[in-house]
Write an enzyme that holds these catalytic residues in place. Structure first.
Site, short mmCIF file in Angstrom:
data_model
loop_
_atom_site.label_atom_id
_atom_site.label_comp_id
_atom_site.label_asym_id
_atom_site.label_seq_id
_atom_site.Cartn_x
_atom_site.Cartn_y
_atom_site.Cartn_z
N ASP A 392 0.86 -1.18 0.00
CA ASP A 392 0.00 0.00 0.00
C ASP A 392 0.90 1.24 0.00
O ASP A 392 2.09 1.15 0.30
CB ASP A 392 -0.89 -0.03 1.25
CG ASP A 392 -1.80 1.18 1.34
OD1 ASP A 392 -2.33 1.60 0.31
OD2 ASP A 392 -1.97 1.70 2.45
N LYS A 393 0.35 2.39 -0.35
CA LYS A 393 1.15 3.62 -0.36
C LYS A 393 0.90 4.46 0.88
O LYS A 393 1.80 4.69 1.68
CB LYS A 393 0.84 4.45 -1.61
CG LYS A 393 1.62 5.78 -1.66
CD LYS A 393 1.09 6.69 -2.72
CE LYS A 393 -0.21 7.33 -2.32
NZ LYS A 393 -0.06 8.30 -1.20
N ARG A 594 6.59 17.28 -4.70
CA ARG A 594 5.34 17.48 -5.45
C ARG A 594 5.27 18.96 -5.85
O ARG A 594 5.22 19.84 -4.99
CB ARG A 594 4.15 17.10 -4.57
CG ARG A 594 4.18 15.66 -4.11
CD ARG A 594 3.49 15.48 -2.78
NE ARG A 594 2.05 15.54 -2.84
CZ ARG A 594 1.27 14.45 -2.92
NH1 ARG A 594 1.80 13.26 -2.93
NH2 ARG A 594 -0.04 14.57 -2.96
N ARG A 789 -5.94 3.96 -7.84
CA ARG A 789 -7.40 4.02 -7.72
C ARG A 789 -8.00 2.62 -7.70
O ARG A 789 -9.04 2.36 -8.32
CB ARG A 789 -8.02 4.84 -8.86
CG ARG A 789 -7.51 6.25 -8.98
CD ARG A 789 -7.73 7.07 -7.75
NE ARG A 789 -9.11 7.17 -7.34
CZ ARG A 789 -9.53 7.78 -6.23
NH1 ARG A 789 -8.64 8.33 -5.42
NH2 ARG A 789 -10.79 7.84 -5.92
#
Length: 1110
Positions: A392-393, A594, A789
């Site tokens: 998972d992130k 980012r 997603r």
């Protein structure tokens, strides 16, 4: 059974509020959850069934039955039944203990308290007692107990804010709306108790983003969608209270529908041992057949001479029947090749390895006092065979903490630190941080190391002021003041929180907003801007803008968004600044930050009035409304003046980069499966070095139909294999093998590094039977795979796909409830005890607090456990073959009569006592990387202890005292004492020991001298070096310029613009304050580069010089 049948036939659900009797006729599940495998009634049959799936257990049960037949058994039945019962009991106790903790965790969840409206009063009820149709009250920061229809809330217009991190991994706040007819109920319990609406909706399913239903109340019908539903696992945020009606409870909730079932996991060693038992059983049949034939021949030719002596009758001369009985007798005698104690020893070794994991101080997270925990003891050696890691992130690789790191304003970078010589240096704790004296509301946890920015602010640089003003105005953040007068920001996206917090610390403080105004404090002066228009973000626009009028009457448009989008809308006069800012963005992106471009435009009052009139007309249009609005947005968002760019760091957990690099060096492939959107996942991939600018290509699969996905996969394969290689060849390989197993030769022909990125809607098509072939082949050719997603169920499907068709050992790691299904599906499930509750930990096989501990779990504990277990099995089978085959050889000297050369007590104690300690010591304590070249205390205790134990038992069994007590069982009085006084006995013992040990010693010596392993070479180097040379730390290098830009994480859905301008989310009263953004420091040292370079130097020096150097 009836309930499960009813559930399977359910096509729609009918629920009536406040009417348990009405709802009970449908036999809906209650809110109790079960993650355990057994209960009191099912434990014994299910556990015994699982245990006797082991071939060895069934084999020994069969032997026990044979031993009960006196005609063929020369051994008593207790030699088999006692160890068998011991093994089955030990395993059952361990399984019961594991399941007890699952029951305990289930009880903790089921016994949570919730306020339920019963008899017009709010009463505390346990979660497990909540029923479908009940009305529940939730308060701020509470977990949602079941899937609810939102009825009313403390916010205006029945709004509430929820966090869905445990469902999709996103920490962005999401909005849910109550129907206007139910929001009027407010907190009036008398009115809520009279609410008798009937909901007709879809049957329970696992679709997190979809809900359809109708509420019938007071003669009217109201359509329901996902925006009206709050799912179990969500957390209520920034909302004082809300009321909801239970639609789905317990196992029917969408969270539990995505959780999957607890599976019985077995290791490859278990499967290997089952196979070995079958082969050995076949070997025993061969030996038994040979000895049975020998017995028949012996009986026919020599047996006549012994009939009188053995009191046989003449009719018992049948040599064939004697051979038949002898066959089964030897099957019993020779069964000790695979003794039942093998499985006892395996369980003891696994238990020891599990304690090593629990006791490992290097996997202890002191900040939260959380040790690593092996929640199961049967999978340790499988950790050393992992080929694929599915991670998972959010919360696993990252900390979910965004920090403002750097910015570029008018062509100048702020945020870098330079030394006295003007060279750029790293920001460390030793550097002096900027003091934010200009802002009384400064956040103490916010750190910025470049003093030049504060100097520019204090000197009144207009560009810097305009830049910070934009950050304070262009956002969807809501503000509140707590009791101490401190500002608390409610953020839809953590990125926006980081930017607004940075502006606040730098003197431009966002204070409050109304539907028509935004108030900020600019360097101590309150300024109120009139909000004229809000141009909201969506996935297509990838930018957001606000149009405001300042106190001087000037109209300005402030915009922020992806640089690739914003740069196309700049005024031609920005060309030089554009080039410079673009270089800065490349530098920021190369550091894994980012990025976001910042621009503005001065608007003419007349032009804006004309444009706003057209916007109002477009909003009231019935045809092509969205297209007309988008066109007007495009028209006004042009000829922008560039201000600069921001760089926000999504903080990785400590040691993530080093861990990913180490696992990649170990040829372990890492796939990221996240519910977050594509831009965010890609950015984290670069930050973790799973994606690099040196990769040959990054394939992005984003098709909306099966045909589009198939075509994108085909093009990606053509690029990967090259135009000269026919793509169809790889497909033919699959059809010929009639499976999805990949041709390793094809995989080896792929040169270069590739990455695959696929969206959830594309993955749904790719997992179809006719497309998953191509998906799996392409994915396994890539170094890195990122799935964005994806739903929890899709995560499990991806894991199952690799498990089934690659025949590879998989590991899944996550920290939230949305990872439970994936954790249960993988061979090994690892839960991180992070910010998102304990659901992942409770479903896992191993748990710890930080992702970086995965490196030690796999490369140290997993490697050691696997090698120790393999050495243990080799040693165990060697000693038992040597022990048992003596009976085969003895058969030629005893007329194949199935007599034993050892007494029964020696046979019984050989594996349990005499030879157990050395083999257990090796299986538990053996070191593999740098074996000790000397005996430790453990070696001495176990070797000499075993010898001493043997002789003490031997003399005891042959003593007068034991004979007096048990004359029938121990008749050999004084045998040991008299035998060991003979010199020839000791000579035979010495010669046997030397003859057994010398070949092994000679083989090891020649192997180390002629074909030394890397461990042998390093050991020689350690001996040659008296003192290790200090490691010189290398200066981290900035990566080359990157074309990757703008990983800014706007929310996946449209923003709060419509809510803000409509005033629906403006409250009259402030709710209880919530905690501010948590800030922690992140420091990471890159030791992997040193290790790689040092390893390369070592290997090259080994090949050049016989003297070992590192």
């Amino acid at each position: 059974m009836f309930c499960s049948k009813k559930k399977s036939l359910e096509v729609e659900r009918i629920v009536k509020a406040n009417d348990r009797e009405y709802n009970e006729q449908f036999l809906y599940k209650d809110n109790r959850i079960h993650t355990s495998k057994y209960n009191i009634l099912t434990f014994l049959p299910i556990n015994l069934f699982e245990q006797f799936q082991r071939v060895a257990n069934a084999y020994f049960l069969f032997l026990l039955i044979l031993q009960l037949i006196p005609e063929i058994s020369s051994l008593t039945w207790f030699t088999t039944i006692v160890p068998l019962v011991l093994v089955v009991t030990m395993t059952a106790v361990k399984d019961a203990t594991d399941d007890y903790f699952r029951h305990k965790s289930d009880n903790q969840v089921n016994n949570r308290q919730s306020e339920v409206l019963i008899d017009s009063k709010l009463q505390n009820e346990k979660w497990m007692n909540v029923k479908v149709g009940d009305i529940i009250k939730l308060e701020n920061n509470q977990f949602v107990a079941a899937d609810l229809l939102l009825l009313s809330s403390s916010e205006p217009h029945g709004l509430c804010y929820i966090e869905t991190a445990e469902l999709d991994g996103e920490t962005n706040l999401k909005v849910r709306h109550a129907l206007s007819v139910t929001s009027e109920l407010g907190a009036d319990t008398s009115r809520l108790a009279k609410f008798d609406g009937i909901v007709v909706c879809e049957a329970p399913n696992n679709k997190l983003d979809k809900f359809t239903g109708v509420l019938s109340w007071k003669g009217s019908k109201h359509s329901l969608n996902n925006e009206k539903i709050i799912l179990r696992g969500c957390v209520l945020r920034n909302t004082s209270w809300c009321f909801g009606m239970v639609i789905f409870a317990g196992p029917d909730t969408k969270l539990m529908q995505n959780s999957g079932k607890t599976k019985f996991k077995r290791t490859s060693i278990d499967r290997l041992m089952n196979t070995l038992v079958l082969w050995i059983f076949g070997f025993l049949i061969c030996l038994g057949t040979i000895l049975a034939i020998g017995n028949s021949i012996w009986e026919n030719q020599v047996g006549d001479q012994f009939r009188t002596f053995l009191f046989r009758n003449e009719g018992e001369k049948n040599s064939v029947f004697s051979g038949f009985l002898t066959f089964w007798s030897y099957i019993i005698i020779l069964n000790t090749v695979v003794p039942i104690s093998l499985y006892v020893s395996v369980e003891v070794i696994r238990l020891g390895h599990s304690y090593f994991i629990n006791w490992d101080r290097k996997m202890y997270y002191s900040r939260k006092a959380t040790p690593a925990e092996a929640r199961t003891t049967t999978l340790n050696e499988e950790l050393g065979q992992i080929e694929y890691v599915f991670s998972d992130k959010t919360g696993t690789l990252t900390q979910n903490i965004m920090t403002f790191k750097k910015c570029s304003i008018n062509g100048r970078i702020y945020g870098e630190v330079h030394d006295d010589l003007g060279q750029k240096t790293d920001m460390t704790k030793k550097k002096e941080t900027v003091g934010f004296s200009v802002s009384p509301q400064a956040d103490r946890t916010f750190q910025f190391f470049d003093h030049h920015l504060m100097e520019s602010i204090e000197l009144g640089d207009p560009k810097v002021h305009e830049f910070l003003r934009l950050l304070a105005l262009c956002h969807t953040v809501m503000s509140e003041e707590n009791s101490a007068g401190q500002l608390i920001y409610q953020v839809q996206s953590p990125d926006e929180g980081a930017l607004v917090t940075a502006a606040k610390n730098l003197g431009f403080i966002f204070k409050s907003r109304t539907p028509e105004t935004i108030t900020i404090e600019e360097l101590g002066t309150l300024v109120t801007y009139q909000l004229l228009a809000f141009l909201d973000f969506n996935n297509f626009r990838k930018r957001m803008s606000v149009i405001v009028r300042n106190p001087e009457g000037q109209i300005k448009l402030y915009s922020k968004g992806a640089d690739t989008i914003l740069f196309e809308r700049l005024h031609p006069s920005n060309e030089d600044l554009l080039t410079l800012t673009s270089d800065h963005l490349s530098e920021f992106a190369g550091e894994g930050l980012r990025t976001l471009a910042i621009a503005y435009r001065d608007l003419d009052d007349k032009y804006f009035r004309e444009w706003h009139k057209m916007l109002e007309d477009a909003n009231t249009a019935t045809d092509e409304r969205d297209e007309r609005i988008a066109g007007l947005y495009e028209e006004i968002e042009r000829d922008l003046m560039l201000l600069g760019a921001t760089a926000v760091e999504d903080k990785l957990q400590d040691g993530v980069i080093e861990t990913v690099t180490s696992l990649s060096l170990a040829n372990i492939k890492i796939w990221v499966l996240t519910g977050d959107k594509q831009e965010t996942a890609i950015n984290i991939g670069y930050a973790c070095n799973m994606l690099t600018d040196d990769m040959n290509d990054v394939f992005i699969i984003a098709g909306n139909t099966a045909a589009e996905v198939r075509e994108e996969l085909r093009k990606a394969k053509e690029n990967l294999f090259g135009q000269n290689r026919s793509f169809s060849n790889g497909h033919v390989v699959f059809e010929k093998k009639q499976s999805l197993e990949l041709d390793s030769v094809v995989e080896e022909t792929v040169t270069g590094d590739y990455a695959l990125i696929i969206n959830g809607h594309s993955l749904a098509h790719a997992l179809e039977s006719d497309v998953k072939n191509d998906l799996l082949e392409l994915a396994c050719m890539c170094k890195t795979v990122v799935c964005c997603r994806v739903t929890p169920l899709q995560k499990a499907q991806v894991v199952e796909l690799v498990k089934k068709y690659r025949n590879a050992v998989t590991l899944a790691i996550g920290d939230g409830a949305n990872d439970v299904s994936m954790i249960k599906s993988a061979h090994i499930g690892v839960g991180i005890s992070g910010q998102e509750g304990l659901q992942a930990v409770l479903a896992s096989d191993y748990s710890f607090a930080q992702f970086r501990y995965l490196q030690r779990l796999l490369l140290v504990h997993g490697r050691w456990s696997y090698v120790r277990m393999c050495k243990f099995l080799c040693y165990f089978f060697y000693k038992n073959f040597a022990f048992t085959l003596v009976h085969f050889w003895f058969g030629f000297f005893c007329g194949f009569s199935a007599q034993t050369v050892y007494d029964q007590w020696f046979i019984t104690l050989f594996n349990i006592v005499y030879t157990s300690l050395p083999v257990l010591a090796m299986g538990i304590f053996d070191q593999i990387a740098l074996d000790t070249s000397y005996w430790t205390v453990i070696n001495h205790v176990f070797i000499w202890g075993s010898i001493a134990t043997y002789f003490s038992i031997l003399f005891t069994m042959h003593s007068n005292g034991i004979f007096d007590l048990f004359p029938n069982q121990f008749p050999f009085v004084g045998n040991a004492r008299h035998s060991l006084t003979q010199k020839c006995i000791w000579l035979v013992i010495l010669l046997t020991t030397v003859a057994s040990v010398m070949p092994v010693v000679a083989f090891r010596f020649l192997k180390v001298d002629l074909f030394p392993t890397l461990s042998d070479q390093i050991r020689q180097w350690q001996k040659a070096q008296k003192k290790a040379r200090p490691l010189r730390s290398r200066k981290p290098q900035t990566r080359r310029s990157s074309s990757r830009r703008s990983g800014y994480a706007f929310a996946h859905q449209e923003g709060y613009g419509e809510l803000i301008t409509s005033g629906k989310n403006m409250r009259a009263k402030n709710p209880p304050p919530m905690s501010g953004l948590e800030k922690t420091l992140y420091n990471s040292t890159s030791w992997i580069e040193n290790l790689c370079k040092k390893t390369t130097d070592t290997v090259s020096s080994f090949s050049q010089d016989k003297t070992v150097k590192l």
